[in-house]
Design an enzyme around this catalytic site. Sequence first.
Site, PDB file in Angstrom:
ATOM      1  N   HIS A 204       0.847  -1.195  -0.103  1.00  0.00           N
ATOM      2  CA  HIS A 204       0.252  -0.144   0.055  1.00  0.00           C
ATOM      3  C   HIS A 204       0.829   1.455   0.240  1.00  0.00           C
ATOM      4  O   HIS A 204       2.024   0.838   0.060  1.00  0.00           O
ATOM      5  CB  HIS A 204      -0.871   0.312   1.037  1.00  0.00           C
ATOM      6  CG  HIS A 204       0.059  -0.531   2.921  1.00  0.00           C
ATOM      7  ND1 HIS A 204      -0.306  -1.378   1.908  1.00  0.00           N
ATOM      8  CD2 HIS A 204       0.924   0.748   3.985  1.00  0.00           C
ATOM      9  CE1 HIS A 204       0.661  -1.218   4.143  1.00  0.00           C
ATOM     10  NE2 HIS A 204       0.950  -0.646   4.351  1.00  0.00           N
ATOM     11  N   ASP A 302       7.152  -6.249   3.468  1.00  0.00           N
ATOM     12  CA  ASP A 302       5.783  -5.361   4.529  1.00  0.00           C
ATOM     13  C   ASP A 302       5.324  -5.928   4.155  1.00  0.00           C
ATOM     14  O   ASP A 302       4.192  -5.771   2.705  1.00  0.00           O
ATOM     15  CB  ASP A 302       5.775  -3.782   4.247  1.00  0.00           C
ATOM     16  CG  ASP A 302       5.171  -3.254   5.393  1.00  0.00           C
ATOM     17  OD1 ASP A 302       5.078  -4.139   7.068  1.00  0.00           O
ATOM     18  OD2 ASP A 302       3.936  -2.796   5.126  1.00  0.00           O
ATOM     19  N   LEU A 307      -0.755  -9.233  -1.424  1.00  0.00           N
ATOM     20  CA  LEU A 307      -0.775  -8.032  -2.804  1.00  0.00           C
ATOM     21  C   LEU A 307      -1.763  -8.540  -3.147  1.00  0.00           C
ATOM     22  O   LEU A 307      -2.336  -7.199  -4.161  1.00  0.00           O
ATOM     23  CB  LEU A 307       0.609  -8.742  -3.016  1.00  0.00           C
ATOM     24  CG  LEU A 307       1.946  -8.577  -2.723  1.00  0.00           C
ATOM     25  CD1 LEU A 307       2.918  -8.166  -3.299  1.00  0.00           C
ATOM     26  CD2 LEU A 307       1.743  -6.872  -1.075  1.00  0.00           C
ATOM     27  N   GLU A 344       7.923 -10.605   5.735  1.00  0.00           N
ATOM     28  CA  GLU A 344       6.759 -10.365   6.908  1.00  0.00           C
ATOM     29  C   GLU A 344       5.313 -10.973   6.411  1.00  0.00           C
ATOM     30  O   GLU A 344       4.459 -10.360   5.780  1.00  0.00           O
ATOM     31  CB  GLU A 344       6.692  -8.845   7.056  1.00  0.00           C
ATOM     32  CG  GLU A 344       6.363  -8.287   8.827  1.00  0.00           C
ATOM     33  CD  GLU A 344       5.199  -7.557   8.672  1.00  0.00           C
ATOM     34  OE1 GLU A 344       4.295  -7.692   9.941  1.00  0.00           O
ATOM     35  OE2 GLU A 344       4.224  -7.423   7.365  1.00  0.00           O
TER      36      GLU A 344
END
Length: 651
Positions: A204, A302, A307, A344
Amino acid sequence: MQAPRREDARRQGEGLATLSEAAPRSSGDGGADGIAPLAQEADRLAQEGGRGQPAAPGTATLEPPERGGGGDPSAVLSIRPRQEVAGRGRPSADAAAGQPVPPTLWYKDAVIYEVHVRTFFDGNGDGTGDFRGLTAKLDYLQELGVTALWLLPFYPSPLADDGYDVADYTAVHPAYGTLGDFKRFLAEAHRRGMRVITDLVLNHTSTQHPWFQRARRARPGSRWRDFYVWSDSPDRYRGVRVIFPDYEADNWTWDPVARAYYWHRFYAHQPDLNYDNPMVRRAMLKVVDFWLRLGLDGFRLDALPYLFEREGTACAGLPETHAFVRELRAYIEARYGERVLLAEANEPAAELARYLQGDECHMAFHFPLMPRLFLALAREEAAPILQVLRDEPAIAPACQWALFLRNHDELTLEMVSPQEREELWQAYAADPQARVNLGIRRRLAPLLGNDRRRLELAYALLFSLPGTPVIYYGDEIGMGDNIYLPDRHAVRTPMQWSGGRNAGFSTANPQRLCAPVVVDPPYHYEAVNVEAQLASPDSLLNWLRRLIAVRKRFPAFGRGDLELIAGDNRRVLAFVRRLGDQAILVVANLSRFVQGVRLDLAAYAGCLPEDAFGGATLPPIERRPYFLTLGPHGFYWFVLKRPEGEIPEPR
Ligand SMILES: OC[C@H]1O[C@H](O[C@H]2O[C@H](CO)[C@@H](O)[C@H](O)[C@H]2O)[C@H](O)[C@@H](O)[C@@H]1O
Ligand SMILES: [Ca+2]
């Protein structure tokens, strides 16, 4: 639980620098609304990429997408291969000769230190940590034994999620310094033999990112609009969990400018990028080029599972996401050689292992193990840890778990059952103020009651279980927290360097600090600080330095196999780490009382256990159970030595 914090969330940037204060680099770059068109943005990246060079052949290009913007996620990106395989941003002799540099697997032997530039050390006295400050503290980190640094996001951002809301991927937040400061920091870290990885916030952006500002004004269905995930109704992907339930009610938010809903897995100010759009994927590869050309050693990826979105799924860890990670890995490897990708992904072990099959990530944080270490300490028994180790899925030989006790987020309890979560909340967060979302916003020392024995035991496990240890800044001195700060700022207070003004973090007026220093009596900076602990041979800091030094003597800890050792005491965990003829026996007492244990070490009959710290040798191991006593929360690391130096084959 404390009252819902959804309103707080929208205000949480208050008191922190805003992007406008920090002089946004995009305004004035052109475009009717002051936002650079993406093509112009691409040109800028190409010009600035790495060392002011134009984009090299073989790097990603931002070509107009096929009409409709969607695209097959498994489609191969438009990437031209390049012959260069560089080390540290410069082609090595081998690379220059066109030979790939063989991987070193350095991350397997690493001791990683997670650091927030903002709160580590203020180099210019304005109250906010910066790259000059971090550079000034590299000697401290080197003396601690750290070999790699992981930096939280330091990019231009409104800081509504402390930098995980990125407004520009290829610059440094002005409050932290300049790109030149970053380059100097990187060079100084490398000069000391330290690797550096940074957060890559793939999923994001901030709503302030030019991509989002352009998307919301663009025609529906256009290539610019499709940079994000839009919907006419909030009914798509129903049932997908909200990750920050204390702050957000839904994963969709209405945008009055776009006159549509946009998808966000985290805060509403963090719209998810649309990875079905090939332009998004290419844009992210250009970001990767920018930093790797500077010589960065890798990225923490991250929020990796999120996704892609697909109807009827949990919108996490989808095959499309894995396909993109494979493309990312191949892209990086072909151009830059061994740069590390650390996932992550807050997912069960079986899901995590999918990132660790050799062609996606090099490492993944072990989210299932972490809360079970705390469960084992709370229950004073080994079972929760044993369960994770026994169920651990296979990962590729070149891959590695990243182990951690704490980080910059809440101690997340997403990977335990509701009953276990309740048990952990009772044990570690009796005060509801300490809870946030599905976790606990406390640092390591307060979690463990500031009990030195429990702290040492926790570190002894972190540094001996299979994986690479990650230390969170400040936890090496047992820093406290401030649960009255909003959200996860509780665990992101300034590093305590001394008992002086502002804990030695900054010379600024105390009222100007980016975050207040800890003054909670047991953790007050006058008592808990680096200067005092360096001067005290028995401090936690000096103890940890010794532990790290011992770990580094034995490659078996970073690269070896794990053999669980059976015993007759459920409060004692025992295992052997083996690599070649090196074998280290680890025995840990999870209880606060003295324990005795008989261990089945028959396979090591004839070996002499030698204490890895003091060198004392215990009586030889025989075929019958080997008896040991351990003090409260005591642990041993024994080097198993045969008189003739041979270690038996594993059973
Ligand atoms: O960028 C958004 C967030 O991404 C990471 O979040 C991770 O931590 C969350 C707990 O705070 C966890 O619930 C989630 O599954 C993870 O992806 C990052 O570490 C956060 O700081 C950030 O807000
Ligand atoms: Ca500063």
